[in-house]
Design a protein around this motif. Structure first.
Motif, PDB file in Angstrom:
ATOM      1  N   GLY A 122      -7.225   5.901 -10.743  1.00  0.00           N
ATOM      2  CA  GLY A 122      -6.426   6.660  -9.775  1.00  0.00           C
ATOM      3  C   GLY A 122      -6.430   6.009  -8.401  1.00  0.00           C
ATOM      4  N   LEU A 123      -7.593   5.587  -7.950  1.00  0.00           N
ATOM      5  CA  LEU A 123      -7.692   4.909  -6.651  1.00  0.00           C
ATOM      6  C   LEU A 123      -6.954   3.565  -6.671  1.00  0.00           C
ATOM      7  N   ALA A 124      -7.060   2.862  -7.790  1.00  0.00           N
ATOM      8  CA  ALA A 124      -6.364   1.571  -7.929  1.00  0.00           C
ATOM      9  C   ALA A 124      -4.853   1.770  -7.916  1.00  0.00           C
ATOM     10  N   MET A 125      -4.394   2.811  -8.587  1.00  0.00           N
ATOM     11  CA  MET A 125      -2.952   3.078  -8.615  1.00  0.00           C
ATOM     12  C   MET A 125      -2.443   3.426  -7.222  1.00  0.00           C
ATOM     13  N   PHE A 126      -3.196   4.219  -6.463  1.00  0.00           N
ATOM     14  CA  PHE A 126      -2.764   4.574  -5.112  1.00  0.00           C
ATOM     15  C   PHE A 126      -2.675   3.332  -4.229  1.00  0.00           C
ATOM     16  N   ALA A 127      -3.666   2.470  -4.299  1.00  0.00           N
ATOM     17  CA  ALA A 127      -3.671   1.258  -3.461  1.00  0.00           C
ATOM     18  C   ALA A 127      -2.510   0.333  -3.818  1.00  0.00           C
ATOM     19  N   SER A 128      -2.295   0.107  -5.113  1.00  0.00           N
ATOM     20  CA  SER A 128      -1.222  -0.805  -5.505  1.00  0.00           C
ATOM     21  C   SER A 128       0.156  -0.165  -5.321  1.00  0.00           C
ATOM     22  N   PHE A 129       0.260   1.155  -5.491  1.00  0.00           N
ATOM     23  CA  PHE A 129       1.509   1.886  -5.259  1.00  0.00           C
ATOM     24  C   PHE A 129       1.945   1.725  -3.804  1.00  0.00           C
ATOM     25  N   ALA A 131       1.057  -0.621  -1.558  1.00  0.00           N
ATOM     26  CA  ALA A 131       1.433  -2.016  -1.287  1.00  0.00           C
ATOM     27  C   ALA A 131       2.756  -2.353  -1.946  1.00  0.00           C
ATOM     28  N   SER A 132       2.963  -1.881  -3.152  1.00  0.00           N
ATOM     29  CA  SER A 132       4.183  -2.163  -3.903  1.00  0.00           C
ATOM     30  C   SER A 132       5.414  -1.606  -3.196  1.00  0.00           C
ATOM     31  N   PHE A 133       5.349  -0.362  -2.734  1.00  0.00           N
ATOM     32  CA  PHE A 133       6.500   0.241  -2.054  1.00  0.00           C
ATOM     33  C   PHE A 133       6.913  -0.591  -0.849  1.00  0.00           C
ATOM     34  N   LEU A 134       5.956  -0.960  -0.034  1.00  0.00           N
ATOM     35  CA  LEU A 134       6.272  -1.736   1.174  1.00  0.00           C
ATOM     36  C   LEU A 134       6.866  -3.098   0.822  1.00  0.00           C
ATOM     37  N   MET A 135       6.297  -3.761  -0.165  1.00  0.00           N
ATOM     38  CA  MET A 135       6.818  -5.077  -0.546  1.00  0.00           C
ATOM     39  C   MET A 135       8.206  -4.972  -1.178  1.00  0.00           C
ATOM     40  N   ILE A 136       8.420  -3.958  -2.017  1.00  0.00           N
ATOM     41  CA  ILE A 136       9.729  -3.807  -2.656  1.00  0.00           C
ATOM     42  C   ILE A 136      10.794  -3.466  -1.625  1.00  0.00           C
TER      43      ILE A 136
END
Length: 151
Positions: A122-129, A131-136
């Motif tokens: 869950g913590l990993a998904m929040f962190a990558s989510f 970062a992913s939104f900003l990069m996309i």
């Protein structure tokens, strides 16, 4: 930032979040299925399982976000696909790092494996989510046409 882009950002955030929930279901569901079939605490196997789960969620994300959230700027070009791949790879490193790091931390505290794996995921998904939104939004599906019109 133009008014239409300002109005679109909250809607995009909501759309991205809803799609993110489906990605989370794919991600955590796949990880739990793999761990159910082959329970492990071996970090290499956990990394492999997490990577498989994450890659399935990223594929889901690309399909839905390109058709819905970023449909105005998603052109399906090789450049965008390559950018999406790069941000996915970067987010995968974040996801695996956070997952393995918190899994180890929770293991030190004696937390049961199922709770530890899911909480770390869950913590990993929040962190990558995040970062992913900003990069996309700002790198992969950025609106080049509007930027050219402003010049």
């Amino acid at each position: 930032m133009e008014n239409s882009e300002k109005r679109r950002t909250p809607v995009q955030t909501l759309q991205f979040t809803v799609i993110g929930i489906s990605n989370a279901a794919v991600d955590i569901g796949t990880l739990n299925l793999l761990l159910l079939l082959h329970p492990t605490d071996y970090s290499v196997t956990l990394t492999l399982f997490n990577t498989i789960a994450y890659c399935l969620a990223v594929a889901n994300s690309y399909i839905w976000n390109s058709m819905i959230t970023f449909r105005h700027t998603a052109r399906g070009t090789s450049k965008q696909r390559f950018g999406f791949f790069l941000q996915g790879l970067f987010s995968l490193f974040i996801n695996n790092g956070v997952f393995l790091g918190f899994n180890l931390l929770f293991q030190i505290f004696g937390m049961p494996a199922w709770i530890r794996h899911n909480l770390a995921k869950g913590l990993a998904m929040f962190a990558s989510f995040s970062a992913s939104f900003l990069m996309i939004k700002y790198l992969v599906f950025k609106d080049d046409q509007r930027r050219k019109q402003r010049k």
